[in-house]
Design an enzyme around this catalytic site. Structure first.
Site, short mmCIF file in Angstrom:
data_model
loop_
_atom_site.label_atom_id
_atom_site.label_comp_id
_atom_site.label_asym_id
_atom_site.label_seq_id
_atom_site.Cartn_x
_atom_site.Cartn_y
_atom_site.Cartn_z
N HIS A 92 0.81 -1.22 0.00
CA HIS A 92 0.00 0.00 0.00
C HIS A 92 0.85 1.27 0.00
CE1 HIS A 92 -0.32 -0.45 4.71
NE2 HIS A 92 0.91 -0.20 4.31
N ASN A 93 0.32 2.29 -0.67
CA ASN A 93 0.89 3.64 -0.73
C ASN A 93 2.17 3.74 -1.56
OD1 ASN A 93 -1.17 4.29 1.08
ND2 ASN A 93 0.17 4.13 2.86
#
Length: 343
Positions: A245-246
């Protein structure tokens, strides 16, 4: 606010209710009836949101913080006057519970093809394809058998989505190619301690895949925790790659099979990764950098440099160290035996 195409808002919820849920104390004089509409990270917090603070490195950005914030007692005094401190022993866990209360991912639904799906001319759907509510598919795109496209997903034109692909919480550009079995947009790996054990931290972001990207078979790309996971234009990703994620990947990058990119990594344009390379979280890989096969990157790599080894370091240093170790292992001692030979 989380993208309403992908998440339902369950609020508003009174501040007192969220405080109780997170085991937090409301300060004297605070309005417990104040309505909170969304959970947000510090960078996106507003007057009707709840956030959390656990790391003091974020203090410089707090001057205009509004709404409410879960904090430990030692940090309550650093919040500005416009923000209500919710003092608790576990701010991150309290935030996770609040986010679960305020937001919910939209479901695919029971229809194989939802009634409000928008298909431009020339779209081809294989047997068993599932398209959730609000899905939009661009002209000339092909979706293979048994692919599942979750609620709100937008797919551009002339894309090729392979068999058994799962797409959720994602926006795809044009000419994107995703091979069989890839999974895009599942929750990132995030958990924190709670009173009854570990708590899943809601992942409220998206995946953005830009034009011309290729994603290999059985590769997984997690949606952002709150911000987006981004795969830049014309990047080529091999089979069996994991992107957490991210992560933000620049344009024209190449990743060979079994590469693993941890959360919140920033990758510049034109970076290259050999097979089984791994990158630790919050690391920055500069534009044009190259990471050798099976390297373990634990710190930032400047633009244009080539690193290898574990822990990864500039390739010349690693090669010199490897050669030196080989020489030392093969040296003969005073008894005529090799240093690495116990016989």
């Amino acid at each position: 606010m989380p993208d309403p195409r992908f998440y339902e808002d369950l609020g508003p919820v009174p501040l007192a209710e969220l405080a109780k849920l997170g085991g937090a104390d409301l300060p004297a004089g605070a309005d417990g009836a104040r309505l909170i509409r969304a959970a947000a990270v510090l960078a996106h917090a507003g007057p009707d949101t709840v956030t959390f603070l656990t790391d003091r490195k974020h203090l410089p950005g707090l001057a205009r913080l509004e709404g409410a914030c879960f904090v430990q007692a030692r940090d309550a005094s650093v919040l500005p006057d416009g923000c209500i401190p919710l003092v608790t022993r576990n701010p991150h866990g309290a935030y996770a519970l609040a986010a679960q209360t305020l937001h919910r991912p939209r479901a695919v639904g029971s229809d194989a093809i939802a009634p409000d799906v928008v298909l431009e001319p020339g779209v081809e759907l294989g047997a068993g394809v599932v398209l959730g509510p609000g899905v939009k598919v661009g002209r000339g795109t092909r979706i293979g058998p048994n692919a599942v496209v979750g609620a709100g997903v937008a797919i551009g034109r002339e894309c090729d989505i392979g068999a058994n692909v799962t797409l959720g919480f994602a926006l795809l550009g044009d000419r994107v190619r995703i091979l069989a079995g890839a999974v895009i947009g599942e929750p990132g790996f995030g958990a924190t301690a709670g009173a009854q054990g570990l708590i899943d931290i809601p992942q409220l972001g998206r995946v953005i895949i830009q034009d011309g990207v290729t994603i290999g078979a059985n590769t997984t790309i997690d949606r952002g925790a709150f911000d987006d996971t981004v795969i830049g234009e014309n990047t080529k990703i091999d089979n069996l790659v994991q992107i957490a994620h991210n992560v933000r990947v620049g344009r024209n990058c190449v990743m060979a099979a079994h590469t693993g990119i941890s959360g919140s990594v920033e990758i510049g344009e034109g970076a290259q990764f050999g097979g089984r390379a791994g990158v630790a979280d919050h690391v920055t890989i500069g534009a044009g950098a190259r990471v050798g096969a099976a390297a373990g990157v634990m710190k930032d790599i400047p633009a244009g440099e080539t690193w290898g080894g574990m822990p990864a370091r500039p390739i010349r240093h690693w090669l010199k160290e490897t050669a030196w170790l080989a020489r030392m292992a093969n040296r003969r001692g005073p008894d005529g035996k090799g240093a690495g030979n116990d016989a």
